[in-house]
Motif scaffolding. Structure first.
Motif, PDB file in Angstrom:
ATOM      1  N   GLU A 159       0.835  -1.205   0.000  1.00  0.00           N
ATOM      2  CA  GLU A 159       0.000   0.000   0.000  1.00  0.00           C
ATOM      3  C   GLU A 159       0.866   1.251   0.000  1.00  0.00           C
ATOM      4  O   GLU A 159       0.543   2.256  -0.630  1.00  0.00           O
ATOM      5  N   TRP A 162       2.213   1.776  -3.537  1.00  0.00           N
ATOM      6  CA  TRP A 162       1.201   2.352  -4.425  1.00  0.00           C
ATOM      7  C   TRP A 162       0.962   3.820  -4.081  1.00  0.00           C
ATOM      8  O   TRP A 162       0.830   4.672  -4.975  1.00  0.00           O
ATOM      9  N   HIS A 165       3.693   5.765  -5.564  1.00  0.00           N
ATOM     10  CA  HIS A 165       3.532   5.837  -7.024  1.00  0.00           C
ATOM     11  C   HIS A 165       2.546   6.949  -7.417  1.00  0.00           C
ATOM     12  O   HIS A 165       2.839   7.759  -8.308  1.00  0.00           O
ATOM     13  N   PHE A 166       1.422   7.004  -6.753  1.00  0.00           N
ATOM     14  CA  PHE A 166       0.443   8.050  -7.072  1.00  0.00           C
ATOM     15  C   PHE A 166       1.016   9.431  -6.748  1.00  0.00           C
ATOM     16  O   PHE A 166       0.801  10.400  -7.486  1.00  0.00           O
ATOM     17  N   LEU A 212      -5.917   4.265   1.883  1.00  0.00           N
ATOM     18  CA  LEU A 212      -5.352   2.954   1.549  1.00  0.00           C
ATOM     19  C   LEU A 212      -5.180   2.110   2.801  1.00  0.00           C
ATOM     20  O   LEU A 212      -5.412   0.889   2.782  1.00  0.00           O
ATOM     21  N   ARG A 215      -8.585   0.835   3.828  1.00  0.00           N
ATOM     22  CA  ARG A 215      -9.019  -0.199   2.901  1.00  0.00           C
ATOM     23  C   ARG A 215      -8.323  -1.531   3.197  1.00  0.00           C
ATOM     24  O   ARG A 215      -8.949  -2.596   3.220  1.00  0.00           O
TER      25      ARG A 215
ATOM     26  N   TYR B  99     -12.197   3.755 -14.474  1.00  0.00           N
ATOM     27  CA  TYR B  99     -12.382   2.348 -14.796  1.00  0.00           C
ATOM     28  C   TYR B  99     -12.297   2.032 -16.294  1.00  0.00           C
ATOM     29  O   TYR B  99     -11.575   1.109 -16.689  1.00  0.00           O
ATOM     30  N   THR B 174       0.655   6.014 -14.174  1.00  0.00           N
ATOM     31  CA  THR B 174       0.293   4.595 -14.191  1.00  0.00           C
ATOM     32  C   THR B 174       0.265   4.057 -15.616  1.00  0.00           C
ATOM     33  O   THR B 174       0.772   2.964 -15.892  1.00  0.00           O
ATOM     34  N   ARG B 190       3.870  -4.366  -9.056  1.00  0.00           N
ATOM     35  CA  ARG B 190       4.281  -4.261 -10.448  1.00  0.00           C
ATOM     36  C   ARG B 190       3.454  -3.200 -11.173  1.00  0.00           C
ATOM     37  O   ARG B 190       2.235  -3.143 -11.016  1.00  0.00           O
ATOM     38  N   ALA B 191       4.144  -2.411 -11.978  1.00  0.00           N
ATOM     39  CA  ALA B 191       3.475  -1.329 -12.701  1.00  0.00           C
ATOM     40  C   ALA B 191       2.405  -1.852 -13.644  1.00  0.00           C
ATOM     41  O   ALA B 191       1.440  -1.156 -13.956  1.00  0.00           O
ATOM     42  N   ASP B 193       0.318  -4.162 -12.991  1.00  0.00           N
ATOM     43  CA  ASP B 193      -0.817  -4.713 -12.239  1.00  0.00           C
ATOM     44  C   ASP B 193      -1.914  -3.663 -12.099  1.00  0.00           C
ATOM     45  O   ASP B 193      -2.108  -3.066 -11.038  1.00  0.00           O
ATOM     46  N   SER B 196      -4.708  -3.853  -9.365  1.00  0.00           N
ATOM     47  CA  SER B 196      -4.371  -3.275  -8.064  1.00  0.00           C
ATOM     48  C   SER B 196      -4.572  -1.769  -8.063  1.00  0.00           C
ATOM     49  O   SER B 196      -5.028  -1.189  -7.076  1.00  0.00           O
ATOM     50  N   VAL B 197      -4.216  -1.134  -9.174  1.00  0.00           N
ATOM     51  CA  VAL B 197      -4.452   0.306  -9.275  1.00  0.00           C
ATOM     52  C   VAL B 197      -5.946   0.598  -9.228  1.00  0.00           C
ATOM     53  O   VAL B 197      -6.389   1.520  -8.529  1.00  0.00           O
ATOM     54  N   GLU B 199      -8.274  -0.940  -7.767  1.00  0.00           N
ATOM     55  CA  GLU B 199      -8.811  -1.060  -6.404  1.00  0.00           C
ATOM     56  C   GLU B 199      -8.397   0.105  -5.518  1.00  0.00           C
ATOM     57  O   GLU B 199      -9.090   0.417  -4.550  1.00  0.00           O
ATOM     58  N   ARG B 200      -7.246   0.691  -5.827  1.00  0.00           N
ATOM     59  CA  ARG B 200      -6.680   1.656  -4.889  1.00  0.00           C
ATOM     60  C   ARG B 200      -6.814   3.124  -5.293  1.00  0.00           C
ATOM     61  O   ARG B 200      -6.834   4.011  -4.431  1.00  0.00           O
ATOM     62  N   LEU B 201      -6.873   3.388  -6.568  1.00  0.00           N
ATOM     63  CA  LEU B 201      -6.823   4.793  -6.977  1.00  0.00           C
ATOM     64  C   LEU B 201      -8.048   5.570  -6.509  1.00  0.00           C
ATOM     65  O   LEU B 201      -7.926   6.706  -6.027  1.00  0.00           O
TER      66      LEU B 201
END
Lengths: 247, 247
Positions: A159, A162, A165-166, A212, A215, B99, B174, B190-191, B193, B196-197, B199-201
């Motif tokens: 988490e 990520w 990364h954002f 995050l 979650r 999405y 991303t 992993r970029a 994936d 995963s993004v 679910e999290r963004l």
DNA sequence: GTCTATATGGAGATAGAC
DNA sequence: GTCTATCTCCATATAGAC
């Protein structure tokens, strides 16, 4: 400390001109002739001082990185000491990470402004991004992430990555200062207003990290229902027929 | 619906090859010879079909944009209906915005994958970003922002624009899938994936918006103390001596 | 719609004089 | 350290045959 104090020697003038032009049009959008003409020196000097175009690009990218990293590390250590015996707030960590960059882009002069636009280009480039960003910034970033993990001890490390990364995506788009947001907001906000970014990015990112964390905690406590919980019905919605084929 | 069903005509093959190459190396990093050779057609066909290199670039960028925007608008209207008589959650709005993009990048095929990498390039480019992004996406973005404003009625519009700006930065980095985060996390994430993004963004950005909202509310209630409140002592810290000069 | 052939200019690199 | 001169190659664009 003071050298000759006259106009900078050819090597530096090439770096300055290259920085400005690479930032505007990328590596391939600029010729050595463009650069050396802007610098007021001969083309052949690039070969002499750097070896070639690609080596010049690397030199430009590396020149200011160490200065920044030293500064950011100092700031990180400072807030860690201040927070003792606890850990700094998420806001303070993100602030220490971003402040030296935004401050220099805002008030460091045009060379720094160009440099950060170049960072935006490199960070988003599949060709240059992984190598150059990793080489010059990852050791510092790893330290920040370690502190973030201390501040969020029960959050799975994924988490944090990520969240970082954002953060770096938001930050580097800011550096690009494309002006798109000016138009979109009808000049209500301006891409060049980095003081506004400085006030907002740390709380925004801290809020993101906390979301995050929440979650991940929710998912850990009821892993079964987790897949259906979040964004409601639209989560696994099927897409309509494809447009131009994905070939 | 079915045309000739054989291999696509020259025009489309040029667009496909150009998309892939522009995504990897940008506008200037690719020659028409590279493109037409990859497409298996003659160089002169670019002039015939598109007029020139820049017009080809615009055609590539525009080709998939309308498909996406239609889809995103449908999704936005869907969640608005579902939320009646209230407004959708921030998570649902951001999800509807992202999405269709992440889904197509993940499972739309290599053409879509390249397209989104190209969007990452363009969004961060001072040269192409404002014109191309605004032309193809701003009308849709304005609708999303209108819904965000409904969902955050007491928040000043500037905060929404900044929140959107950070969102689009995180999203387009991303898309670039540079793999930098893979190395940084020692392959923990992993970029590529994008699930995963996905679910999290939305939670991350929703948390960010809420933090901006809280900050604006606090500032409005006590404007005097606001300047000193946020990130503690480090906020107005002076920088040490400049490194390479900002010329 | 597609290809051949070519016009015209600019690219990066480097040997060698000063 | 800097410049002149030049090598070799590749860029975009287009006229015109098929």
């Amino acid at each position: 400390m003071a050298r000759k104090s006259a106009s900078p020697p050819g090597r530096e003038r090439i770096l300055d001109a290259a920085e400005k032009l690479f930032a505007k049009r990328g590596f391939y959008g600029v010729s050595l002739r463009d650069i050396t003409q802007a610098a007021g020196v001969d083309v052949a000097l690039v070969g002499y001082h750097f070896g070639g175009k690609r080596a010049l690009f690397d030199a430009v990218f590396g020149r200011r990185a160490e200065v920044l990293n030293r500064e950011r590390l100092e700031l990180l250590n400072e807030i860690r000491l201040q927070a003792r015996p606890g850990t700094p707030s998420l806001e303070a960590i993100v602030h220490a990470f971003t402040y030296p960059l935004l401050e220099r882009s805002a008030r460091g002069g045009p060379g720094w402004k160009s440099y950060f636009a170049l960072v935006a280009y490199v960070n988003n480039s599949p060709e240059f991004g992984p190598a150059l960003m990793s080489q010059h910034f990852d050791s510092l970033v790893a330290r920040f992430i370690a502190v973030l993990r201390e501040a969020l001890p029960d959050v799975p490390p994924q988490e944090i990555y990520w969240g970082y990364h954002f953060l770096t995506g938001a930050l580097t788009l800011t550096f690009a200062e494309t002006g798109r947001i000016d138009k979109l907001s009808e000049s209500l906000i301006r891409a060049t207003d980095l003081d506004s970014v400085l006030e907002r990015l740390a709380p925004y990112v801290a809020g993101g990290f906390r979301a995050l964390a929440a979650r991940a905690a929710a998912k850990a406590s009821s892993p079964r229902a987790a897949r259906r919980r979040r964004p409601g019905k639209t989560a696994s919605r099927k897409l309509p027929a494809p447009g131009p084929q994905g070939s």
